[in-house]
Scaffold this motif. Structure first.
Motif, PDB file in Angstrom:
ATOM      1  N   MET A  90     -40.483  -4.704  50.816  1.00 19.42           N
ATOM      2  CA  MET A  90     -41.137  -4.040  51.763  1.00 19.42           C
ATOM      3  C   MET A  90     -41.020  -4.297  53.136  1.00 19.42           C
ATOM      4  O   MET A  90     -41.351  -3.324  53.867  1.00 19.42           O
ATOM      5  CB  MET A  90     -42.809  -4.692  51.407  1.00 19.42           C
ATOM      6  CG  MET A  90     -43.352  -4.234  50.128  1.00 19.42           C
ATOM      7  SD  MET A  90     -43.565  -2.380  50.030  1.00 19.42           S
ATOM      8  CE  MET A  90     -42.358  -1.741  49.238  1.00 19.42           C
ATOM      9  N   GLU A  91     -40.678  -5.310  53.726  1.00 22.43           N
ATOM     10  CA  GLU A  91     -40.234  -5.750  55.061  1.00 22.43           C
ATOM     11  C   GLU A  91     -39.130  -5.077  55.434  1.00 22.43           C
ATOM     12  O   GLU A  91     -39.261  -4.353  56.500  1.00 22.43           O
ATOM     13  CB  GLU A  91     -39.929  -7.068  55.315  1.00 22.43           C
ATOM     14  CG  GLU A  91     -41.377  -7.915  55.191  1.00 22.43           C
ATOM     15  CD  GLU A  91     -41.006  -9.673  55.267  1.00 22.43           C
ATOM     16  OE1 GLU A  91     -39.812  -9.880  54.919  1.00 22.43           O
ATOM     17  OE2 GLU A  91     -42.179 -10.366  55.823  1.00 22.43           O
ATOM     18  N   GLU A  92     -38.039  -4.585  54.542  1.00 18.49           N
ATOM     19  CA  GLU A  92     -36.931  -3.748  54.965  1.00 18.49           C
ATOM     20  C   GLU A  92     -37.444  -2.556  54.808  1.00 18.49           C
ATOM     21  O   GLU A  92     -37.186  -1.674  55.798  1.00 18.49           O
ATOM     22  CB  GLU A  92     -36.022  -3.873  53.725  1.00 18.49           C
ATOM     23  CG  GLU A  92     -34.547  -3.636  54.100  1.00 18.49           C
ATOM     24  CD  GLU A  92     -33.468  -3.780  53.326  1.00 18.49           C
ATOM     25  OE1 GLU A  92     -33.625  -5.016  52.473  1.00 18.49           O
ATOM     26  OE2 GLU A  92     -32.477  -3.189  53.469  1.00 18.49           O
ATOM     27  N   TYR A  93     -38.554  -1.849  53.957  1.00 15.81           N
ATOM     28  CA  TYR A  93     -38.898  -0.624  54.113  1.00 15.81           C
ATOM     29  C   TYR A  93     -39.580  -0.514  55.570  1.00 15.81           C
ATOM     30  O   TYR A  93     -39.441   0.758  56.051  1.00 15.81           O
ATOM     31  CB  TYR A  93     -39.940  -0.215  52.938  1.00 15.81           C
ATOM     32  CG  TYR A  93     -39.402   0.288  51.854  1.00 15.81           C
ATOM     33  CD1 TYR A  93     -38.824  -0.347  50.747  1.00 15.81           C
ATOM     34  CD2 TYR A  93     -39.254   1.667  51.673  1.00 15.81           C
ATOM     35  CE1 TYR A  93     -38.198   0.008  49.592  1.00 15.81           C
ATOM     36  CE2 TYR A  93     -38.687   2.497  50.500  1.00 15.81           C
ATOM     37  CZ  TYR A  93     -38.107   1.600  49.439  1.00 15.81           C
ATOM     38  OH  TYR A  93     -37.484   2.081  48.299  1.00 15.81           O
ATOM     39  N   LEU A  94     -40.368  -1.420  55.948  1.00 16.16           N
ATOM     40  CA  LEU A  94     -41.217  -1.327  57.140  1.00 16.16           C
ATOM     41  C   LEU A  94     -40.367  -1.241  58.132  1.00 16.16           C
ATOM     42  O   LEU A  94     -40.557  -0.553  59.404  1.00 16.16           O
ATOM     43  CB  LEU A  94     -42.161  -2.325  57.174  1.00 16.16           C
ATOM     44  CG  LEU A  94     -43.485  -2.336  56.396  1.00 16.16           C
ATOM     45  CD1 LEU A  94     -44.318  -3.429  56.038  1.00 16.16           C
ATOM     46  CD2 LEU A  94     -44.429  -1.110  56.658  1.00 16.16           C
ATOM     47  N   GLU A  95     -39.261  -1.704  58.271  1.00 16.96           N
ATOM     48  CA  GLU A  95     -38.381  -2.074  59.440  1.00 16.96           C
ATOM     49  C   GLU A  95     -37.677  -0.645  59.558  1.00 16.96           C
ATOM     50  O   GLU A  95     -37.796  -0.229  60.898  1.00 16.96           O
ATOM     51  CB  GLU A  95     -37.181  -2.859  59.136  1.00 16.96           C
ATOM     52  CG  GLU A  95     -36.344  -3.092  60.398  1.00 16.96           C
ATOM     53  CD  GLU A  95     -35.038  -4.017  60.204  1.00 16.96           C
ATOM     54  OE1 GLU A  95     -35.203  -4.721  59.010  1.00 16.96           O
ATOM     55  OE2 GLU A  95     -34.213  -4.026  61.032  1.00 16.96           O
ATOM     56  N   TYR A  96     -37.550   0.122  58.463  1.00 21.04           N
ATOM     57  CA  TYR A  96     -36.627   1.402  58.660  1.00 21.04           C
ATOM     58  C   TYR A  96     -37.580   2.723  58.564  1.00 21.04           C
ATOM     59  O   TYR A  96     -37.002   3.903  59.155  1.00 21.04           O
ATOM     60  CB  TYR A  96     -35.585   1.396  57.853  1.00 21.04           C
ATOM     61  CG  TYR A  96     -34.446   0.519  57.944  1.00 21.04           C
ATOM     62  CD1 TYR A  96     -33.648   0.489  58.836  1.00 21.04           C
ATOM     63  CD2 TYR A  96     -34.579  -0.876  57.108  1.00 21.04           C
ATOM     64  CE1 TYR A  96     -32.746  -0.447  59.170  1.00 21.04           C
ATOM     65  CE2 TYR A  96     -33.285  -1.642  57.298  1.00 21.04           C
ATOM     66  CZ  TYR A  96     -32.370  -1.581  58.428  1.00 21.04           C
ATOM     67  OH  TYR A  96     -31.441  -2.433  58.535  1.00 21.04           O
ATOM     68  N   ALA A  97     -38.326   2.441  57.966  1.00 21.74           N
ATOM     69  CA  ALA A  97     -39.212   4.070  57.566  1.00 21.74           C
ATOM     70  C   ALA A  97     -40.178   4.606  58.690  1.00 21.74           C
ATOM     71  O   ALA A  97     -41.029   3.577  59.257  1.00 21.74           O
ATOM     72  CB  ALA A  97     -39.946   3.705  56.214  1.00 21.74           C
ATOM     73  N   SER A  98     -39.911   5.715  58.783  1.00 24.58           N
ATOM     74  CA  SER A  98     -41.020   6.315  59.788  1.00 24.58           C
ATOM     75  C   SER A  98     -41.993   7.020  59.197  1.00 24.58           C
ATOM     76  O   SER A  98     -42.687   7.947  59.725  1.00 24.58           O
ATOM     77  CB  SER A  98     -40.053   7.227  60.763  1.00 24.58           C
ATOM     78  OG  SER A  98     -39.082   6.548  61.434  1.00 24.58           O
ATOM     79  N   ILE A  99     -42.115   6.939  57.871  1.00 26.82           N
ATOM     80  CA  ILE A  99     -43.211   7.722  57.104  1.00 26.82           C
ATOM     81  C   ILE A  99     -43.945   6.343  56.314  1.00 26.82           C
ATOM     82  O   ILE A  99     -43.314   5.373  56.376  1.00 26.82           O
ATOM     83  CB  ILE A  99     -42.568   8.496  56.164  1.00 26.82           C
ATOM     84  CG1 ILE A  99     -41.427   7.742  55.149  1.00 26.82           C
ATOM     85  CG2 ILE A  99     -42.049   9.638  56.748  1.00 26.82           C
ATOM     86  CD1 ILE A  99     -40.841   8.612  53.998  1.00 26.82           C
ATOM     87  N   PRO A 100     -45.204   7.008  55.761  1.00 24.67           N
ATOM     88  CA  PRO A 100     -45.950   5.659  55.090  1.00 24.67           C
ATOM     89  C   PRO A 100     -45.158   4.947  53.891  1.00 24.67           C
ATOM     90  O   PRO A 100     -44.369   5.654  53.196  1.00 24.67           O
ATOM     91  CB  PRO A 100     -47.002   6.508  54.455  1.00 24.67           C
ATOM     92  CG  PRO A 100     -47.191   7.410  55.456  1.00 24.67           C
ATOM     93  CD  PRO A 100     -45.644   8.167  55.631  1.00 24.67           C
ATOM     94  N   VAL A 101     -45.452   3.745  53.833  1.00 24.77           N
ATOM     95  CA  VAL A 101     -44.848   2.925  52.703  1.00 24.77           C
ATOM     96  C   VAL A 101     -45.725   2.318  51.692  1.00 24.77           C
ATOM     97  O   VAL A 101     -46.952   2.097  52.129  1.00 24.77           O
ATOM     98  CB  VAL A 101     -44.220   1.600  53.379  1.00 24.77           C
ATOM     99  CG1 VAL A 101     -43.586   0.578  52.513  1.00 24.77           C
ATOM    100  CG2 VAL A 101     -42.886   1.908  54.534  1.00 24.77           C
ATOM    101  N   LEU A 102     -45.271   2.475  50.415  1.00 25.88           N
ATOM    102  CA  LEU A 102     -46.140   2.267  49.422  1.00 25.88           C
ATOM    103  C   LEU A 102     -45.735   0.862  48.503  1.00 25.88           C
ATOM    104  O   LEU A 102     -44.445   0.792  48.654  1.00 25.88           O
ATOM    105  CB  LEU A 102     -46.409   3.386  48.475  1.00 25.88           C
ATOM    106  CG  LEU A 102     -45.404   3.891  47.771  1.00 25.88           C
ATOM    107  CD1 LEU A 102     -45.291   3.384  46.304  1.00 25.88           C
ATOM    108  CD2 LEU A 102     -45.529   5.354  47.518  1.00 25.88           C
ATOM    109  N   ILE A 103     -46.517   0.226  47.830  1.00 25.06           N
ATOM    110  CA  ILE A 103     -46.270  -0.877  46.862  1.00 25.06           C
ATOM    111  C   ILE A 103     -47.148  -0.593  45.687  1.00 25.06           C
ATOM    112  O   ILE A 103     -48.504  -0.392  45.922  1.00 25.06           O
ATOM    113  CB  ILE A 103     -46.201  -1.845  47.685  1.00 25.06           C
ATOM    114  CG1 ILE A 103     -45.854  -3.169  46.320  1.00 25.06           C
ATOM    115  CG2 ILE A 103     -47.572  -2.529  47.951  1.00 25.06           C
ATOM    116  CD1 ILE A 103     -45.217  -4.503  47.056  1.00 25.06           C
ATOM    117  N   LYS A 104     -46.710  -0.779  44.445  1.00 29.70           N
ATOM    118  CA  LYS A 104     -47.490  -0.748  43.152  1.00 29.70           C
ATOM    119  C   LYS A 104     -46.651  -1.860  42.251  1.00 29.70           C
ATOM    120  O   LYS A 104     -46.427  -1.221  41.373  1.00 29.70           O
ATOM    121  CB  LYS A 104     -47.218   0.593  42.683  1.00 29.70           C
ATOM    122  CG  LYS A 104     -48.425   1.204  41.682  1.00 29.70           C
ATOM    123  CD  LYS A 104     -48.005   2.787  41.585  1.00 29.70           C
ATOM    124  CE  LYS A 104     -49.153   3.176  40.568  1.00 29.70           C
ATOM    125  NZ  LYS A 104     -49.347   2.734  39.468  1.00 29.70           N
TER     126      LYS A 104
END
Lengths: 237, 824
Positions: B217-231
């Motif tokens: 998740m931290e890697e997603y948040l570092e790079y993504a400019s769109i909403p991040v999800l987890i399930k």
């Protein structure tokens, strides 16, 4: 597993219990590479191996081919695999019943005489799938066309790795069974004797292998990752 | 309310596990859960109502495995419709007051795509498209692609959604404990690809518990400019009395989710093992939190199927060698469809240290769109370096972008409207990082100022297509100083102004600067250093030029881009020492020197590989010393005719190895190492011969080789191919899993006298038999030899092959025999 075997021994198994797979991940360090096996899979007979180190009890003991060029290629291939493989297993167990003709009743239909023979006197079975992951296929793809010798050795190491993984699991089954005075039969895989590989989809589904291990089948029932194994292990009380 | 609107200011709560709850309700192992939409709607509605009551915003309809590989069209439509009816009923009956949506849930087809599996990418796109169409018709509010463990499969599903509806689409992948997808992709590479294709939200689900996914998740948040999800799952499954239980309970689960919401995750739910209680706990814990705004991370990324490469931090090297311009040997390879040569060029550059491979296969007489697709796919099968697709043909560009596994670099657009209008829509659809040349209808402006103007125009135009500045990289064009000594100054200035004035990345094909001058690498590498100093983000360059690599590594060390100078030190240690080499064999012009010259360890052990009375080149080949073989051949070529080397050196060496193999003095790995070494020698010889007009010289008769339909093992076939090539046969390799008619068509096209078929599994022998049957009908002249692990003389006789060959050498002998009979 111990609980199951203990219940099996004491005949206190719940025949209604839902079959759910268990997943285990092993550590690379616990499965040392058997170089002689790698070479054997690659078409190099064991007779021309020599050993390095002081003998089988030496930590640094390895078997290497006498051909220096081949030995160094083999070590570079062992190096290529470092950290690229995963060692995962999914297994489940259940009590074994037999139909009117004495065929073992498994959660899928089959009428294999050879399997019947293998499971003779068994009152339970363990079904297992093992894979070393897609990394080995990536490496094989990378080398098989432009460096065929490396590709061949990678095929060899992949076969050795997945077999060693199943062996490790099988040893655990054997020793656990022995602890309760039970006997594990030699493992039996689809494709052996008259057990067709068309039972693969059923085995894999039972073990939730696609989701848990990433194993899928192609139209000819071949597994991806290619270095994957499924097997049935009978337990005799 | 529209979900795109709603998610701007709110967290989205998803539902939890479905499969695990259905099993509790009595779903049998192996039973397809989607059928329960029709047979047990009350159970589905009960579970789904439970989720809405717990606070779920987005419920996934029970369509995870609803695809046309499992159900026929009629049942598929019926099951999807029923899934939405059930979900709507759950929605109506729920006491929850929150906003409620229903997603079409799409899971993997369960077939691995080529090159690792046998399923075609386009087949997958078509299969997903069916599910999407039925889902849209059934009234989905959005599409949720989930539990995908392969990046290529994910791309196929997302492409199918994008091509068949305008619904919002969330994409979620299943990561292993190593933080990668099963087929190798890391989070940054998935962000690059999925954001490039305009997914609305991305993230991870299944496989692990929430705590194990924090790193992902931290890697997603570092790079993504769109909403991040987890399930995530309710932790890891564990055996308890023969029953699977999960080891994380709602309290702990929701605590971790809360931490993730605080870090910036916007969309949360649960997967296997979770229940409405988990979702309820999550909703309660989130009550006091404010969503972290989704911001543009402004990261310029491209990706392969394993990793992303980022521009703008450290200079990126793009290898320029896959390009026929001015390279006779490469042109020959393209004309002969010699893909292995091209792959090798890619692999060599990878070993030399480039991070990206430029791929240009444009040659007037070849079908460029087809070739670009083939080469892109084949390269991605052997190397995990991202590719830069280099073509001026928009049709070829689309073919390349569509089949590419990841987010590619696009080379190129320029300031001409016509070009931008052709290329930008492709980038908007497939994603891409675009090289933009600062030239337009008026040509290449002389001044830096005018080039910056063109860059500004391109940025504006790209924005119209939704392509952000971060996805553009400007090439202000290096011109040769031999024509105009002010040319380099203008380019250097333009790099500076574009990088620092416009704040976008820059790239150059650096070698142009020295065109027409002697010792070009001196000028080029210095120019490279100067432009990097002005902020050059990437260079398209020749990684074999040591001067270039010197400058690159030194620059990084000097610019604090190489912690502890580790890379530099490793590089420096890899450099050849300048002292004259001793003991290396020199041109023996074919004379039979003593064996063992320059070969270490000769005489140790009884391998049978050592031979006496052979020349240095023969010794290198026999012992499988590849580099030596290449080096000695280069030396020999200085004063020996190429064909003489083949006749007097290589062929005799191969004969020795072949004989040793047949006599079991050496074994398969050694035979192959010798073959690799002789191939290296052949490659040097071919390079030399390509310089002369007559090309590669005469070849022996053609030999079509393939692994049969349904079989994906081709090591055996590759071995036979390599050895046949070494013996000079004109081998046409059709690859593995080759349909029967494709083999026949090739044999007919070439009027090939020899066909080799390989099969590893008994299940694919019928395909071999069918291929032979068709060959007898349509190509009765062809001799068919068969081989492979499963093959026996008996099998071979039964299916009507002309010859069963146990190994590669036997195949060579047979081919020679057939060829001889032809020449009679």
């Amino acid at each position: 597993m111990k609980e199951f075997l203990e219940n099996l021994k004491n005949k206190t198994l719940n025949p209604e219990a839902v079959i759910t797979p268990i997943h285990v991940e092993f550590d690379e360090e616990d499965i040392p590479v058997k170089r002689g096996e790698v070479l054997r899979y690659a078409g190099y007979p064991a007779a021309v191996l020599r050993t390095k180190g002081d003998g089988k009890n030496d930590e640094s003991y390895i078997e290497v081919p006498t051909d220096e060029e081949l030995a160094s290629r083999l070590e570079s291939v062992v190096g290529l695999c470092k950290g690229e493989l995963t060692y995962r297993i999914s297994y489940c167990f259940f009590q074994l019943n037999r139909d009117a003709d004495g065929f073992p009743i498994l959660p899928f239909e089959q009428h294999s005489k050879d399997l019947k023979k293998n499971l003779e006197n068994c009152s339970a079975v363990i079904i297992v799938a093992a894979t070393i992951g897609a990394g080995i296929d990536r490496l094989i793809r990378r080398y098989e066309r432009t460096q065929v010798a490396t590709g061949l050795l990678l095929q060899g190491i992949g076969a050795e790795r997945v077999e060693s993984l199943v062996d490790l699991f099988n040893d655990e089954v054997n020793s656990n069974a022995a602890e309760f005075g039970l006997k594990a039969h030699p493992r039996y895989s689809p494709g052996y004797g008259d057990l067709p590989i068309s039972v693969q989809p059923h085995l894999l589904k039972l073990l939730d292998a696609e989701k848990r291990l990433g194993i899928t089948l192609n139209a000819s029932y071949m597994m991806s990752p290619s270095k994957s194994v499924t097997a049935i292990i009978g337990i005799e009380a | 309310m529209n979900i795109r609107e709603y998610m701007k200011d709110n967290f989205i709560f998803l539902d939890g596990g479905m499969g695990t709850l259905l099993q509790e309700a009595g779903l049998k192992p192996g039973e397809l859960p989607e059928r329960w939409n029709v047979t047990h709607p009350e159970e589905i509605i009960r579970i789904q109502k439970g989720y809405y009551d717990a606070g779920t915003n987005v419920l996934l309809a029970n369509t995870f495995g609803a695809n046309c590989l499992k159900f026929d069209d009629e049942e598929l439509e019926q099951l999807i419709n029923a899934a939405f009816d059930n979900a709507r009923k759950a929605q109506r009956e729920s006491i929850g007051k929150q906003e409620k949506f229903i997603a079409l849930d799409i899971g993997s087809l369960g077939r691995l795509l080529k090159p690792y599996g046998d399923f075609e990418f386009e087949e997958a796109v078509a299969a997903y498209a069916k599910t999407v169409k039925y889902g849209v018709k059934a009234g989905a509010d959005l599409v949720f692609i989930e539990t995908m463990n392969d990046s290529y499969d994910t791309k196929a599903a997302l492409l199918a959604v994008k091509e068949n509806c305008d619904l919002p689409v969330f994409v979620s992948n299943a990561y292993g404990s190593d933080g990668k997808l099963m087929t190798g992709a890391n989070p940054a590479s998935m962000v690059a690809m999925l954001e490039g294709m305009h997914a609305d939200a991305i993230g991870a689900n299944c496989s692990l518990g929430p705590a194990q996914l924090i790193g992902v998740m931290e890697e997603y948040l570092e790079y993504a400019s769109i909403p991040v999800l987890i399930k995530p799952n309710a932790g890891l499954p564990r055996d308890e009395g023969g029953k699977t239980v999960f080891d994380v309970y709602p309290e702990e689960f929701s605590d971790v989710i809360k931490t993730l919401l605080e870090k910036g995750v916007r969309i949360v739910g649960g997967c296997c093992g979770t229940t409405p209680d988990y979702i309820k706990a999550v909703v309660e814990k989130a009550a006091g939190l404010k969503p972290v705004p989704v911001t543009d991370k402004n990261r310029s990324l491209i990706s392969s199927y394993t990793h992303a490469v980022e521009f703008g931090i450290s200079p990126i090297l793009i290898g320029e060698r896959i390009n026929p311009t001015g390279k006779k040997r490469f042109q020959q390879a393209l004309r002969e469809n010699d893909i292995d040569y091209i792959l090798n060029e890619g692999l060599k550059q990878a070993d030399a240290g480039v991070q990206v491979l430029d791929v240009n296969v444009g040659l007037p007489e070849i079908n460029e769109p087809e070739m670009l697709e083939t080469v892109a796919k084949e390269l991605q099968a052997v190397t995990d370096l991202p590719l830069q697709l280099d073509t001026s043909d928009p049709v070829a560009m689309e073919r390349g972008l569509r089949c590419y596994n990841g987010k590619a670099m696009v080379n190129s657009v320029n300031g001409k409207d016509e070009v931008m209008e052709a290329v930008f829509p492709l980038v908007a659809k497939y994603g891409g990082f675009v090289v933009a040349l600062t030239l337009d209808e008026g040509g290449i402006p002389e001044t830096a100022e005018a080039r910056v103007k063109i860059a500004e125009k391109i940025i504006k135009k790209a924005a119209e297509y939704g392509i952000a500045k971060k996805d553009l990289i400007f090439d202000p064009l290096a011109m040769t100083i031999s024509a105009d000594t002010t040319a380099a100054l203008a380019t250097i200035q333009a790099v500076h102004d574009i990088r620092h004035g416009l704040g976008v990345n820059t790239s150059l094909g650096v070698s142009n600067v020295s065109f027409g001058l002697p010792s070009r690498n001196i000028i080029t590498s210095t120019f490279f250093a100067l432009t990097m100093e002005e902020g050059l983000s990437a260079a398209i360059m020749n990684p074999y030029a040591m001067e270039m690599m010197n400058v690159y590594h030194a620059f990084k060390a000097l610019h604090n881009l190489d912690a502890n100078c580790t890379e530099y030190i490793t590089y420096a240690q890899s450099l050849p020492t300048l002292a004259p080499a001793t003991g290396t064999p020199t041109a023996g012009s074919g004379s039979a020197n003593t064996g063992g010259n320059g070969a270490q360890g000769s005489g140790t052990g009884s391998t049978g590989a050592g031979e006496t009375g052979v020349s240095p080149l023969q010794n290198a080949i026999i012992r499988g010393m590849k580099e030596q073989a290449g080096k000695i051949t280069r030396e020999l070529l200085k004063d020996t005719k190429p064909l003489d080397i083949v006749q007097q050196e290589v062929i005799p060496a191969l004969d020795i190895v072949g004989k040793n193999f047949e006599e079991k003095k050496v074994y398969l790995p050694q035979l192959l190492m010798a073959a690799e070494a002789s191939k290296e020698a052949f490659e040097e010889i071919k390079k030399e011969m390509a310089k002369s007009a007559d090309g590669a010289g005469p070849k022996r008769c053609s030999f079509v080789i393939a692994t049969v339909h349904g079989d994906i093992h081709d090591i055996g076939k590759n071995i036979v191919k390599l050895i046949l090539e070494n013996y000079g046969f004109d081998v046409h390799d059709l690859g593995k899993d080759v349909p029967e008619q494709v083999v026949v068509d090739k044999v007919v096209e070439l009027h090939a006298p020899l066909v080799g078929l390989s099969a590893l599994m008994t299940t694919t022998v019928p395909a071999m038999e069918e291929t032979i049957r068709l060959l007898r009908e349509q190509a009765p002249w062809a001799k068919v030899t068969v081989g492979g692990a499963v093959m026996t003389q008996e099998y071979s006789d039964r299916i009507g092959a002309d010859k069963y060959c146990r190994d590669a050498m036997e195949t060579v002998r047979y081919a020679e025999e057939v060829e001889k009979s032809l020449n009679k």
